[in-house]
Design a protein around this motif. Structure first.
Motif, PDB file in Angstrom:
ATOM      1  N   GLN A 168       1.308 -24.445   6.552  1.00  8.42           N
ATOM      2  CA  GLN A 168       0.848 -25.571   5.754  1.00  8.42           C
ATOM      3  C   GLN A 168      -0.131 -26.473   6.500  1.00  8.42           C
ATOM      4  O   GLN A 168      -0.637 -27.441   5.924  1.00  8.42           O
ATOM      5  N   ALA A 218      -9.257 -20.167  -2.719  1.00  9.79           N
ATOM      6  CA  ALA A 218      -8.087 -21.041  -2.701  1.00  9.79           C
ATOM      7  C   ALA A 218      -7.173 -20.564  -1.588  1.00  9.79           C
ATOM      8  O   ALA A 218      -6.648 -19.445  -1.651  1.00  9.79           O
ATOM      9  N   PRO A 265      -3.994 -21.859   0.339  1.00  6.59           N
ATOM     10  CA  PRO A 265      -2.938 -22.852   0.545  1.00  6.59           C
ATOM     11  C   PRO A 265      -2.688 -23.088   2.029  1.00  6.59           C
ATOM     12  O   PRO A 265      -2.608 -22.145   2.821  1.00  6.59           O
ATOM     13  N   ARG A 273      -6.522 -26.905   5.386  1.00  8.54           N
ATOM     14  CA  ARG A 273      -6.865 -28.272   4.998  1.00  8.54           C
ATOM     15  C   ARG A 273      -8.323 -28.640   5.245  1.00  8.54           C
ATOM     16  O   ARG A 273      -8.820 -29.615   4.683  1.00  8.54           O
TER      17      ARG A 273
END
Length: 363
Positions: free
Chosen positions: A122, A143, A145, A148
């Motif tokens: 993450q 995309a 996930p 960042r």
């Protein structure tokens, strides 16, 4: 080059390609402990010549700063480079095809990283220098996930081939990358970049942002002889790190130093001779003394090595110039090479003084 124990450096082979039948030679740096750690996935550029002859990239100064802040760092060599298998993908003047072709391997490395227990899936940043910067921006059209942000250091590709308007093609490619962009990015380009000067860098950014891409351009001043090499320079850290830390903080990534990574001490100055006393350098014949004379105009960090056989070697800028100078010297010598000068210090431990020479030499 020896693995850096301070950064727990290791080399792994990451599966990639159709059916995972290829492997990417990948350098990993990480803090001590099990993790999971936030990840920096860093991508290299392309040097002149065949991709297969390009050595494993480390970006040691960048890796050090990220490990200090608790990150793991992965640097995959893409297909056809160094010890990676597969074939280098070359789409000529089709800059968008080139970017997408390179991003394919970055995506494979990212998928591998997500499966590792020591990676926090993450908290990931993808970065790249030169061709690797463009590959990172191509990856950011997906995309992803947990990814960042993207760090683009002097990103782009120059193709010198007949009939190729590479700047126009590059501008069109960046427009497409902007139109499909999904991840914020920070761009850093220096004023004396030998590939992408200020006008072109601004043109590429405007093309990207004008199509909807999310990014910020940091146009900094000249850096030494070529700003395209800022990221690989010890002294470049002071240029790129402040803007990078600000960007990382904006996207919710760690910026505080949490691990101690001790910089290795430089060799001690021995006062064997004055730095510019060319006659005092032992063992060298006239071609070697001419090389040392030229070396004194090189940019720090730098190192000069020699041996009693009369062989010599030098290196400037980049990582570990002391090691590279020794390696260059040793390729030409049957006897051990030793450092004579590092940066502005004579570190020769002793031995024959002024006027000493050997029968053989190297150039």
């Amino acid at each position: 080059m020896p693995l850096d124990a301070r950064l727990n450096e290791q080399i792994i082979m990451v599966p990639a390609g159709d059916g995972m039948r290829e492997v990417l030679e990948t350098t990993v740096f990480r803090p001590s402990g099990p993790g999971p750690f936030p990840l920096l996935l860093m991508n290299h550029g392309k040097q002149a010549g065949p991709a297969k002859l390009q050595a494993r990239e480390r970006f040691i100064y960048m890796a050090t700063e990220f490990v200090r802040r608790g990150y793991a760092v992965m640097l995959p060599m893409r297909a056809g480079y160094a010890q990676s298998t597969g074939t280098y993908r070359d789409f000529g003047c089709d800059m968008l095809g080139n970017a997408q072709g390179q991003a394919r391997d970055v995506l494979a490395a990212l998928a591998y990283a997500r499966r590792q227990r020591w990676v926090d899936p993450q908290r990931i940043v993808v970065a790249g220098q030169s061709y690797g910067g463009m590959a990172a921006l191509a990856l950011a059209t997906r995309a992803l996930p947990g990814v960042r942000g993207v760090l683009n250091f002097s990103g782009g590709l120059r193709v010198d081939m007949s009939g190729c308007d590479w700047q126009a093609s590059l501008t069109r490619a960046f427009a497409t990358l902007g139109a499909y962009n999904r991840i914020p990015s920070l761009w850093l380009y220096g004023a004396n970049d030998s590939y992408f000067g200020p006008a072109l860098a601004r043109r590429l950014f405007n093309s990207f942002a004008g199509s909807g891409g999310r990014g910020e351009l940091v146009a900094y001043g000249p850096f030494k002889r070529d700003a395209h090499l800022t990221l690989g320079s010890r002294d470049g850290v002071a240029v790129w790190l402040p803007a990078t830390l600000r960007f990382l903080q904006e996207i919710g990534m760690p910026v505080r130093q949490v691990y101690s990574v001790i910089d290795p001490p430089p060799p001690a100055e021995t006062h064997f001779a004055l730095l510019d006393d060319i006659a005092a350098v032992p063992y060298l014949t006239e071609p070697g003394r001419a090389a040392y004379r030229a070396f004194l105009d090189k940019t720090a960090p730098r190192a000069f090595a020699l041996s009693e056989s009369g062989a010599w070697g030098w290196a400037e800028e980049g990582e570990s110039p002391d090691y590279r100078a020794l390696a260059s010297c040793q390729r030409r010598s049957s006897t051990p090479c030793h450092l004579y000068c590092v940066d502005a210090s004579v570190v020769w431990p002793g031995g024959p003084g002024p006027g000493a020479s050997a029968a053989g030499g190297a150039d």
